[in-house]
Motif scaffolding. Structure first.
Motif, mmCIF file in Angstrom:
data_model
loop_
_atom_site.group_PDB
_atom_site.id
_atom_site.type_symbol
_atom_site.label_atom_id
_atom_site.label_comp_id
_atom_site.label_asym_id
_atom_site.label_seq_id
_atom_site.Cartn_x
_atom_site.Cartn_y
_atom_site.Cartn_z
ATOM 1 N N LEU A 31 0.830 -1.207 0.000
ATOM 2 C CA LEU A 31 0.000 0.000 0.000
ATOM 3 C C LEU A 31 0.863 1.255 0.000
ATOM 4 C CD1 LEU A 31 -2.755 -1.064 2.582
ATOM 5 C CD2 LEU A 31 -2.983 -0.905 0.095
ATOM 6 N N ALA A 32 1.992 1.212 0.720
ATOM 7 C CA ALA A 32 2.911 2.357 0.735
ATOM 8 C C ALA A 32 3.475 2.606 -0.660
ATOM 9 C CB ALA A 32 4.039 2.116 1.735
ATOM 10 N N CYS A 33 3.811 1.541 -1.376
ATOM 11 C CA CYS A 33 4.314 1.707 -2.742
ATOM 12 C C CYS A 33 3.224 2.215 -3.666
ATOM 13 C CB CYS A 33 4.888 0.388 -3.247
ATOM 14 S SG CYS A 33 6.507 0.003 -2.537
ATOM 15 N N ASP A 34 1.979 1.792 -3.439
ATOM 16 C CA ASP A 34 0.851 2.362 -4.189
ATOM 17 C C ASP A 34 0.811 3.879 -4.029
ATOM 18 O OD1 ASP A 34 -0.410 0.405 -5.639
ATOM 19 O OD2 ASP A 34 -1.926 -0.057 -4.134
ATOM 20 N N LEU A 35 0.979 4.340 -2.802
ATOM 21 C CA LEU A 35 0.965 5.784 -2.530
ATOM 22 C C LEU A 35 2.118 6.496 -3.241
ATOM 23 C CD1 LEU A 35 0.080 5.955 1.271
ATOM 24 C CD2 LEU A 35 -1.311 6.778 -0.625
ATOM 25 N N LEU A 36 3.297 5.893 -3.210
ATOM 26 C CA LEU A 36 4.447 6.489 -3.881
ATOM 27 C C LEU A 36 4.208 6.618 -5.383
ATOM 28 C CD1 LEU A 36 7.503 4.763 -2.151
ATOM 29 C CD2 LEU A 36 6.953 7.197 -2.138
ATOM 30 N N ILE A 37 3.711 5.541 -5.983
ATOM 31 C CA ILE A 37 3.493 5.534 -7.430
ATOM 32 C C ILE A 37 2.444 6.563 -7.834
ATOM 33 C CG2 ILE A 37 2.654 4.119 -9.353
ATOM 34 C CD1 ILE A 37 3.839 1.674 -7.752
ATOM 35 N N ALA A 38 1.343 6.621 -7.076
ATOM 36 C CA ALA A 38 0.269 7.560 -7.404
ATOM 37 C C ALA A 38 0.681 9.006 -7.128
ATOM 38 C CB ALA A 38 -0.992 7.209 -6.616
ATOM 39 N N SER A 39 1.359 9.235 -6.011
ATOM 40 C CA SER A 39 1.717 10.597 -5.614
ATOM 41 C C SER A 39 2.767 11.200 -6.537
ATOM 42 C CB SER A 39 2.220 10.618 -4.170
ATOM 43 O OG SER A 39 1.223 10.146 -3.285
ATOM 44 N N LYS A 40 3.716 10.406 -6.984
ATOM 45 C CA LYS A 40 4.766 10.903 -7.868
ATOM 46 C C LYS A 40 4.459 10.665 -9.348
ATOM 47 C CE LYS A 40 9.049 10.826 -6.931
ATOM 48 N NZ LYS A 40 9.165 12.301 -6.829
ATOM 49 N N LYS A 41 3.292 10.061 -9.608
ATOM 50 C CA LYS A 41 2.860 9.773 -10.985
ATOM 51 C C LYS A 41 3.957 9.045 -11.765
ATOM 52 C CE LYS A 41 -0.388 13.624 -11.189
ATOM 53 N NZ LYS A 41 -0.838 14.847 -11.909
ATOM 54 N N LEU A 42 4.447 7.972 -11.149
ATOM 55 C CA LEU A 42 5.490 7.180 -11.788
ATOM 56 C C LEU A 42 4.919 6.440 -12.999
ATOM 57 C CD1 LEU A 42 7.310 5.635 -8.691
ATOM 58 C CD2 LEU A 42 7.719 7.817 -9.825
ATOM 59 N N LYS A 43 5.751 6.249 -13.995
ATOM 60 C CA LYS A 43 5.338 5.593 -15.226
ATOM 61 C C LYS A 43 5.690 4.109 -15.191
ATOM 62 C CE LYS A 43 3.857 9.387 -17.121
ATOM 63 N NZ LYS A 43 2.394 9.565 -17.331
ATOM 64 N N ARG A 44 4.750 3.289 -15.607
ATOM 65 C CA ARG A 44 5.005 1.855 -15.683
ATOM 66 C C ARG A 44 5.913 1.576 -16.874
ATOM 67 N NH1 ARG A 44 2.984 -2.430 -18.482
ATOM 68 N NH2 ARG A 44 3.065 -4.455 -17.436
ATOM 69 N N ILE A 45 7.064 0.954 -16.620
ATOM 70 C CA ILE A 45 8.016 0.673 -17.693
ATOM 71 C C ILE A 45 8.070 -0.808 -18.052
ATOM 72 C CG2 ILE A 45 9.440 2.675 -17.154
ATOM 73 C CD1 ILE A 45 11.434 0.680 -15.820
ATOM 74 N N GLY A 46 7.410 -1.649 -17.265
ATOM 75 C CA GLY A 46 7.429 -3.063 -17.577
ATOM 76 C C GLY A 46 7.028 -3.902 -16.382
ATOM 77 N N SER A 47 7.311 -5.189 -16.474
ATOM 78 C CA SER A 47 6.954 -6.117 -15.414
ATOM 79 C C SER A 47 7.963 -7.253 -15.366
ATOM 80 C CB SER A 47 5.545 -6.674 -15.656
ATOM 81 O OG SER A 47 5.486 -7.357 -16.890
ATOM 82 N N LEU A 48 7.841 -8.084 -14.348
ATOM 83 C CA LEU A 48 8.679 -9.269 -14.205
ATOM 84 C C LEU A 48 7.790 -10.497 -14.283
ATOM 85 C CD1 LEU A 48 11.098 -8.291 -11.285
ATOM 86 C CD2 LEU A 48 11.432 -7.992 -13.738
ATOM 87 N N SER A 49 8.290 -11.516 -14.943
ATOM 88 C CA SER A 49 7.577 -12.787 -15.045
ATOM 89 C C SER A 49 8.491 -13.890 -14.529
ATOM 90 C CB SER A 49 7.189 -13.058 -16.501
ATOM 91 O OG SER A 49 6.562 -14.311 -16.630
ATOM 92 N N HIS A 50 7.953 -14.708 -13.640
ATOM 93 C CA HIS A 50 8.783 -15.754 -13.039
ATOM 94 C C HIS A 50 7.884 -16.846 -12.483
ATOM 95 C CE1 HIS A 50 11.761 -17.645 -10.352
ATOM 96 N NE2 HIS A 50 12.668 -17.079 -11.126
ATOM 97 N N ALA A 51 8.429 -18.062 -12.381
ATOM 98 C CA ALA A 51 7.665 -19.191 -11.846
ATOM 99 C C ALA A 51 7.262 -18.978 -10.394
ATOM 100 C CB ALA A 51 8.481 -20.477 -11.983
#
Length: 250
Positions: A31-51
């Motif tokens: 939830l804290a990272c949600d706040l950081l991403i929304a507050s600073k309007k960070l851009k999604r650059i990708g994702s990780l995929s793993h088993a």
């Protein structure tokens, strides 16, 4: 493992600060990272995929990126602030966790510093009058932030020396993996209880801003000259506990 939107095969984290949540009690770190991403309007650059990651796919979690979808592990960036925030949206498959952790550290070991956020069960706090905050930091991180850690630790934070963080997920194991890779790292966690942990998430971000205000920049200057702490709640929090009870039940 690495799936970037620009189709690159490598992730450049030179001189970056990386913030990583542990899947912990109350999901407070996520939830804290949600706040950081929304507050600073960070851009999604990708994702990780793993088993080790349970597959998840869903609509956007943030109003500033309404057309983006979410997955099990996402990467959000602010190139101007040299900031990368990792967000997890599913628990790990335990038998694959160690392999994922090793590959994850290898992917990010070029970073300037890594900060891991977590939480622990409130009833594990042995001294009730003591600080609800605890941290663990590598020697290099302590040297780089001697002033900030000196002030905070004396007033609020206790240095954690144990071998377990109950309710903290894999936070301590991940911290030790970055420490072994000689990456300047800090683990910050708060003692809390299950339930609505949105307030705990805000407090975690506030504490992090006190330490790292030079790149988080979550204070807005006012006419009175005192900077106000400003956070933006992500749109996904509107249904944090599911939909409202339908009136058709009554």
């Amino acid at each position: 493992m690495l799936l970037l939107k620009d189709k690159s095969q490598t992730l450049n984290v030179d001189n970056y600060t990386i913030i990583i949540p542990s899947i912990c009690v109350g999901n407070a770190a996520q939830l804290a990272c949600d706040l950081l991403i929304a507050s600073k309007k960070l851009k999604r650059i990708g994702s990780l995929s793993h088993a080790a990651l349970i597959p998840v796919f869903g609509p956007s979690a943030y109003q500033h990126e309404p057309n983006e979808c979410v997955a099990s592990c996402e990467l959000y960036e602010s190139p101007e602030d040299k900031l990368l925030v990792v967000q997890f949206r599913a628990p790990f498959i335990s038998r694959q966790t160690k392999r994922f952790q090793n590959e994850f550290v290898t992917l990010l070991k070029g970073a300037r510093r890594v900060i891991i956020l977590s939480g622990s069960f409130g009833f594990e706090r042995r001294v009730i009058e003591g600080s609800p905050w605890a941290y663990r930091a590598t020697d290099k991180f302590k040297t780089d932030h001697a002033t900030e850690l000196g002030d905070q630790a004396l007033v609020k934070w206790q240095e954690h020396t144990g071998e377990h963080i109950f309710g903290g997920g894999n936070a301590l194991q991940l911290y030790k993996a970055f420490e072994d890779a000689q990456v300047p790292s800090m683990l910050l966690f708060r003692y809390l209880l299950e339930g609505d942990n949105s307030t705990d998430a805000k407090l975690i971000v506030r504490e992090l801003n006190e330490l790292c205000g030079d790149f988080l920049k979550l204070r807005v200057a006012s006419d009175a000259g005192d900077g106000k702490f400003k956070l933006t709640l992500p749109s996904s929090w509107n249904l944090l506990f599911g939909n409202d009870v339908t009136e058709l039940l009554f």
